[in-house]
Design an enzyme around this catalytic site. Sequence first.
Site, PDB file in Angstrom:
ATOM      1  N   GLY A   1       2.507  -0.413   3.569  1.00 13.12           N
ATOM      2  CA  GLY A   1       3.980  -0.216   2.648  1.00 13.12           C
ATOM      3  C   GLY A   1       4.847   1.008   2.574  1.00 13.12           C
TER       4      GLY A   1
ATOM      5  N   ARG B   1       9.699  -4.255   1.885  1.00 17.21           N
ATOM      6  CA  ARG B   1       9.173  -6.054   1.781  1.00 17.21           C
ATOM      7  C   ARG B   1       9.710  -6.073   1.011  1.00 17.21           C
ATOM      8  NH1 ARG B   1       3.097  -3.371  -0.667  1.00 17.21           N
ATOM      9  NH2 ARG B   1       2.547  -3.156   1.597  1.00 17.21           N
TER      10      ARG B   1
ATOM     11  N   LYS C   1      -6.222   5.228   0.630  1.00 16.90           N
ATOM     12  CA  LYS C   1      -7.142   4.224  -0.031  1.00 16.90           C
ATOM     13  C   LYS C   1      -8.330   4.327   0.346  1.00 16.90           C
ATOM     14  CE  LYS C   1      -2.962   1.207  -1.915  1.00 16.90           C
ATOM     15  NZ  LYS C   1      -2.654   0.498  -1.243  1.00 16.90           N
TER      16      LYS C   1
ATOM     17  N   GLY D   1      -4.260  -3.019   4.221  1.00 16.37           N
ATOM     18  CA  GLY D   1      -5.352  -3.867   3.342  1.00 16.37           C
ATOM     19  C   GLY D   1      -5.294  -4.988   3.987  1.00 16.37           C
TER      20      GLY D   1
HETATM   21  P1  ADP Z   1      -0.398   2.377   3.256  1.00 16.17           P
HETATM   22  O1  ADP Z   1       0.695   2.013   1.621  1.00 16.17           O
HETATM   23  O2  ADP Z   1       0.510   2.218   4.604  1.00 16.17           O
HETATM   24  O3  ADP Z   1      -1.656   1.217   3.804  1.00 16.17           O
HETATM   25  P2  ADP Z   1      -2.156   4.024   1.790  1.00 16.17           P
HETATM   26  O4  ADP Z   1      -1.327   3.508   0.183  1.00 16.17           O
HETATM   27  O5  ADP Z   1      -3.688   3.648   1.881  1.00 16.17           O
HETATM   28  O6  ADP Z   1      -1.198   4.029   2.890  1.00 16.17           O
HETATM   29  O7  ADP Z   1      -1.661   5.962   1.070  1.00 16.17           O
HETATM   30  C1  ADP Z   1      -0.716   6.266   1.017  1.00 16.17           C
HETATM   31  C2  ADP Z   1      -0.904   7.176   0.667  1.00 16.17           C
HETATM   32  O8  ADP Z   1      -0.978   8.343   1.155  1.00 16.17           O
HETATM   33  C3  ADP Z   1       0.735   7.975   0.502  1.00 16.17           C
HETATM   34  O9  ADP Z   1       1.451   7.944  -0.791  1.00 16.17           O
HETATM   35  C4  ADP Z   1       0.328   9.498   0.705  1.00 16.17           C
HETATM   36  O10 ADP Z   1       0.618  10.421   0.415  1.00 16.17           O
HETATM   37  C5  ADP Z   1      -1.333   9.196   0.583  1.00 16.17           C
HETATM   38  N1  ADP Z   1      -2.378  10.489   1.139  1.00 16.17           N
HETATM   39  C6  ADP Z   1      -1.981  10.481   3.101  1.00 16.17           C
HETATM   40  N2  ADP Z   1      -2.747  11.878   3.232  1.00 16.17           N
HETATM   41  C7  ADP Z   1      -2.543  12.232   2.168  1.00 16.17           C
HETATM   42  C8  ADP Z   1      -4.154  13.732   1.847  1.00 16.17           C
HETATM   43  N3  ADP Z   1      -4.612  14.673   2.871  1.00 16.17           N
HETATM   44  N4  ADP Z   1      -4.130  14.162   0.201  1.00 16.17           N
HETATM   45  C9  ADP Z   1      -4.123  12.955  -0.473  1.00 16.17           C
HETATM   46  N5  ADP Z   1      -3.006  11.479  -0.649  1.00 16.17           N
HETATM   47  C10 ADP Z   1      -2.819  11.285   0.821  1.00 16.17           C
HETATM   48 MG    MG Z   2       0.387   2.403  -0.497  1.00 17.33          MG
END
Ligand code: ADP
Ligand code: MG
Length: 375
Positions: free
Chosen positions: A333, A34, A192, A354
């Site tokens: 991210g 990023r 999230k 998001g």
């Molecule tokens: P992005 O940043 O790609 O949009 P998010 O921030 O929504 O994705 O989610 C990423 C996080 O989700 C990671 O830190 C990962 O550890 C967590 N995660 C994925 N699966 C699980 C799970 N089953 N339980 C808890 N956390 C999870």
């Molecule tokens: Mg994230």
Amino acid sequence: MRSIKEVNVRGKTVLVRVDFNVPLKNNRVADDSRIRASLATIRFLIKKKAKVVLLSHLGRPDGFVDSLRLLPVAKKLESLLGKTVHYIPDCIGVNSFVEKLNQGEVVLLENLRFYSEEEKDDKVFAEKLASLGDIYVNDAFGVSHRAHASVHAITDFLPSFAGFLLQKEVKALSGLLKNPLRPFVVVLGGAKVGDKIGVIGSFVKKADAVLIGGAMMFTFLKSVKFEIGKSLFEPDRLSFAASLLKSKKIILPVDVVVKDRRVLSVRHMKKSSVGFDIGPLTAIIYSEIIKKAKTVFWNGPMGVFEVKPFDKGTAAVARAVSACSGASVIGGGDTISAVGKLHLKFTYVSTGGGASLEFLEGKKLPGIAVLKYGN
Ligand code: ADP
Ligand code: MG
């Protein structure tokens, strides 16, 4: 949107909202994608002899939190730019420091979210930020789906422009998924859930299949009375999740990897189980569906990829998305950071998770709308 190319920035103090919400490990930047993504905008402003003031958030702090200070980010940026990056451990009331900047100098201010006013889109806070500069630039696509002070209210107080990253994201995402070739498959995971589950309804209409992994899967499984033990889920969204499942396009995992590393069928989780990844059978099923797609969009890791062996589901999905013969678009991210070490190719990698979801859903993103139509 007016581009930063359209304004004379020489000698002006330019406030640039960037999305440096990067993963940290041992107080160092674990993935700098990023930061790299905004280098074009920062270098352009340096070359044009602006005084560059960078604004960002990091994580979701409650007040001033030492572990979420932006100093490690400033150091990383300094090494990427090959140029001094000043760092001020606050973002409010720092006018006297900013006034001392010379043309072509760069400063990164402290985490905006140390102030709760940031997320409230507070006008007084935005005006204080705006008082630091002459021109505002949004280069933070990843937060443009939020009406926060530094992406939204601030545009009331300064002439506002789009940075190169923001322009690139909007162009790429609008083009790639306008008329997706079919089958169009969407893969959603991550943590999230509350933020992201809302978009599934519109993807169910647009896509041919929506594959669910990450923590999001447990809200769905629980909504139809599966035991999920102590896995993460969103209590407020259970009935919504159940209603979404009426669509046969939503596909849920058949097995999971739990915290003690065992693989369990989703029917056999216990009260003590904590689900950390999709299971190997699910990874195969998802990969087959993804490989047949002509368009794939993926956001959100399938599991707790930061900790081995819970990275396997995410790696399998990443390989399948990359192998898809049509357009492969990924965003987020953590998603970017998870695929970083795998050396795979995708048609387009968005810095927004998001934000890319809401953009593709067809929503007007507040941070982009104010640049187009004014506040
Ligand atoms: P992005 O940043 O790609 O949009 P998010 O921030 O929504 O994705 O989610 C990423 C996080 O989700 C990671 O830190 C990962 O550890 C967590 N995660 C994925 N699966 C699980 C799970 N089953 N339980 C808890 N956390 C999870
Ligand atoms: Mg994230």
